[in-house]
Design an enzyme around this catalytic site. Structure first.
Site, PDB file in Angstrom:
ATOM      1  N   SER A 149       0.829  -1.201   0.000  1.00  0.00           N
ATOM      2  CA  SER A 149       0.000   0.000   0.000  1.00  0.00           C
ATOM      3  C   SER A 149       0.873   1.264   0.000  1.00  0.00           C
ATOM      4  O   SER A 149       1.664   1.471  -0.917  1.00  0.00           O
ATOM      5  CB  SER A 149      -0.945  -0.047   1.206  1.00  0.00           C
ATOM      6  OG  SER A 149      -1.896   0.986   1.154  1.00  0.00           O
ATOM      7  N   PHE A 150       0.751   2.092   1.021  1.00  0.00           N
ATOM      8  CA  PHE A 150       1.550   3.318   1.098  1.00  0.00           C
ATOM      9  C   PHE A 150       3.044   3.014   1.056  1.00  0.00           C
ATOM     10  O   PHE A 150       3.829   3.764   0.469  1.00  0.00           O
ATOM     11  CB  PHE A 150       1.196   4.079   2.376  1.00  0.00           C
ATOM     12  CG  PHE A 150       2.054   5.277   2.641  1.00  0.00           C
ATOM     13  CD1 PHE A 150       1.865   6.457   1.942  1.00  0.00           C
ATOM     14  CD2 PHE A 150       3.066   5.227   3.586  1.00  0.00           C
ATOM     15  CE1 PHE A 150       2.661   7.568   2.179  1.00  0.00           C
ATOM     16  CE2 PHE A 150       3.865   6.326   3.835  1.00  0.00           C
ATOM     17  CZ  PHE A 150       3.660   7.503   3.124  1.00  0.00           C
TER      18      PHE A 150
END
EC number: 3.1.-.-
Length: 203
Positions: free
Chosen positions: A108-109
């Site tokens: 994700s991030f």
């Protein structure tokens, strides 16, 4: 190491940074190709606890907690959590680990940060593996900005920090002695001015 440590975990690390430390966890073989694991936003390195034991164990996996996440120190008050700051964190961590080339596994991030690091320091990244990472596109001028100005800024900060001499810590006794010495030497250099030798200036 804690009793409920993740399966296959070989060590927990604390890497010094100017605002405190970056915490990390390591699995696999120290002699294996290095892989840096990056967690998602408001997550931590423990998000890899169940995944890494399922991966080939002839690699050396290090999952770091970004600053302000997990067991890592928070930034100093007033310092914002920018994407580029996390990219700089990766550069600090791999410098501390003495890795010249490694792979990135980002969730994700963490995948976005890993991708930005790859764009900034492409020669350091062997493979970039992204899990549930949002698509990010860079214009050619943004790419040039990463490779020149932002890369240069990160490297300059690290060079300045590395060139600084360590801070000296004095005991109370040493401080008093230094103050006494300074006062004694300054008193000996004083010159007595005869009274009446100073007159006010006329306008």
């Amino acid at each position: 190491m804690a009793e409920n440590a993740a399966p296959g975990l070989i060590s927990e690390l604390k890497l010094a940074v100017p605002w405190g430390h970056i915490a990390a966890k390591a699995w696999g073989s120290l002699q294996g190709p290095p892989v840096l694991c990056l967690h998602g936003w408001l997550d931590n390195a423990s998000s890899f606890d169940r995944l890494i034991p399922l991966l080939p164990q002839d690699f050396y996996y290090v999952a770091m907690d970004f600053g302000g996440h997990g067991l890592s120190s928070h930034y100093s008050p007033g310092v914002p959590y920018y994407l580029q700051t996390f990219v700089s964190e990766i550069r600090r961590v791999v410098a501390a680990l003495k890795w010249n080339r490694f792979s990135i596994l980002g969730h994700s991030f963490g995948g976005v940060v890993g991708g930005m690091f790859f764009c900034t320091f492409p020669e350091m990244v062997d493979k970039l593996i992204l899990l549930d990472t949002p698509l990010f596109l860079l214009e050619s001028d943004e790419m040039e900005n990463l490779l020149t100005y932002k890369r240069r800024a990160i490297e300059h900060v690290l060079q300045v920090e590395a060139s600084q001499e360590p801070s000296h810590v004095f005991s109370l006794k040493q401080l008093l002695q230094r103050q006494r010495t300074a006062l004694t030497s300054s008193a000996g250099s004083c010159v007595r001015i005869p009274s009446g030798s100073c007159r006010p200036m006329s306008c």
